[in-house]
Design an enzyme around this catalytic site. Structure first.
Site, PDB file in Angstrom:
ATOM      1  N   THR A 195       0.868  -1.181   0.000  1.00  0.00           N
ATOM      2  CA  THR A 195       0.000   0.000   0.000  1.00  0.00           C
ATOM      3  C   THR A 195       0.906   1.232   0.000  1.00  0.00           C
ATOM      4  O   THR A 195       2.117   1.117   0.198  1.00  0.00           O
ATOM      5  CB  THR A 195      -0.900   0.048   1.254  1.00  0.00           C
ATOM      6  OG1 THR A 195      -0.066   0.214   2.399  1.00  0.00           O
ATOM      7  CG2 THR A 195      -1.728  -1.220   1.410  1.00  0.00           C
ATOM      8  N   THR A 206       7.887  -1.945   6.559  1.00  0.00           N
ATOM      9  CA  THR A 206       7.538  -0.533   6.505  1.00  0.00           C
ATOM     10  C   THR A 206       8.195   0.109   5.300  1.00  0.00           C
ATOM     11  O   THR A 206       9.400  -0.028   5.077  1.00  0.00           O
ATOM     12  CB  THR A 206       7.992   0.207   7.773  1.00  0.00           C
ATOM     13  OG1 THR A 206       7.567  -0.538   8.897  1.00  0.00           O
ATOM     14  CG2 THR A 206       7.380   1.581   7.829  1.00  0.00           C
ATOM     15  N   LYS A 207       7.372   0.818   4.531  1.00  0.00           N
ATOM     16  CA  LYS A 207       7.901   1.545   3.370  1.00  0.00           C
ATOM     17  C   LYS A 207       8.395   2.914   3.839  1.00  0.00           C
ATOM     18  O   LYS A 207       7.667   3.656   4.493  1.00  0.00           O
ATOM     19  CB  LYS A 207       6.810   1.716   2.314  1.00  0.00           C
ATOM     20  CG  LYS A 207       6.461   0.400   1.627  1.00  0.00           C
ATOM     21  CD  LYS A 207       5.265   0.548   0.737  1.00  0.00           C
ATOM     22  CE  LYS A 207       5.599   1.142  -0.605  1.00  0.00           C
ATOM     23  NZ  LYS A 207       4.390   1.191  -1.479  1.00  0.00           N
ATOM     24  N   ILE A 208       9.632   3.203   3.494  1.00  0.00           N
ATOM     25  CA  ILE A 208      10.233   4.491   3.875  1.00  0.00           C
ATOM     26  C   ILE A 208      10.734   5.171   2.598  1.00  0.00           C
ATOM     27  O   ILE A 208      11.439   4.534   1.797  1.00  0.00           O
ATOM     28  CB  ILE A 208      11.408   4.278   4.863  1.00  0.00           C
ATOM     29  CG1 ILE A 208      10.921   3.518   6.110  1.00  0.00           C
ATOM     30  CG2 ILE A 208      12.057   5.605   5.236  1.00  0.00           C
ATOM     31  CD1 ILE A 208      12.012   3.213   7.129  1.00  0.00           C
TER      32      ILE A 208
END
Ligand code: G3P
Length: 238
Positions: free
Chosen positions: A27, A85-87
């Site tokens: 997402t 986690t997308k960073i």
């Protein structure tokens, strides 16, 4: 090869997860905001469908390393080990990745539009790096060339398992996660260029195996069979 589904639409995830061998769901803030629901509920609903053994990627909302680090810690406490986690690959994002990866966090670097962003994020300890193929193509650059160059550099500089464990407290292979696709051709070329993973919207996903001649062939088989055997299947005949 890993196929991820790039959506938070529960009905679409349900439908595609039932048919296709997906590795998980990705997402981003726009995808989440489209659902207009509580963030935690959305994530839990997705896990209810795909199961905790599949991978779920969701993005931080903070813009400073300090806030990003706190968000990532909270997310791991809430959603467990298979949560990535997308960073974003901003200076603050890279700074956060460097700190978080030393503590064994699972990171997906996102918002990538150049090969150097892939290499830098991998060095900072991201496991997945998500180049936006169509957004590159949209402005006359080449998403595929970005993947090709980065894959080559990553392969030349492959870390040993011991090195990886020492630096990031766990063993993993850095993977290019192709993202932002508008058609199956872009996905195919991204795979050929070296991406081990791709994330694809439901509409492109459903076109992966579509072929009019396959449909025609099935219709022909069915009508030839029915002429002789009616509506019997092999269970009726064996
Ligand atoms: O995963 C990144 C992706 O969601 C961006 O896709 O189609 O908005 O460029 P798009």
């Amino acid at each position: 090869m890993e196929y991820f589904l790039d959506t938070a639409d529960i009905n679409k995830i349900k439908k595609i997860n039932e048919i296709f061998p997906i590795a998980g769901v990705t997402t981003n803030p726009s995808i989440i905001a489209k659902e207009k629901r509580d963030f935690k509920l959305i994530i839990n609903d997705i896990y209810d469908i795909i199961g905790k053994d599949k991978i779920l990627h969701a993005q931080v909302a903070g813009n400073t390393a300090d806030i990003i680090i706190k968000e990532v810690n909270r997310l791991r406490d809430l959603f467990g080990e298979n949560f990535y986690t997308k960073i974003p690959v901003t200076p603050e994002g890279i700074k956060a990745m460097k700190t978080l990866s030393k503590d064994g966090h699972k990171i997906t670097a996102t918002g990538i539009l150049s090969s150097q962003q892939i290499i830098m994020a991998a060095e900072a300890g991201a496991e997945y790096m998500a180049p936006y193929i169509n957004r590159s193509d949209d402005i006359g650059e080449s998403g595929i060339e970005i993947v090709k160059d980065a894959y080559r550099i990553l392969t030349i500089n492959k870390k040993s398992e011991e090195e990886c464990l020492k630096k990031y407290k766990r063993i993993f292979e850095p993977k290019i996660l192709g993202a932002s696709f508008k058609n199956v051709r872009q996905v195919h070329e991204t795979m050929l260029a070296g991406a081990k993973s791709v994330t694809v919207s439901p509409d492109v996903f459903e076109r992966f195996i579509y072929h009019p001649y396959t449909d025609w062939s099935m219709d022909k088989f069915n009508s030839d069979w029915e002429e002789i055997y009616g509506n019997k299947n092999l269970l009726d005949l064996l």
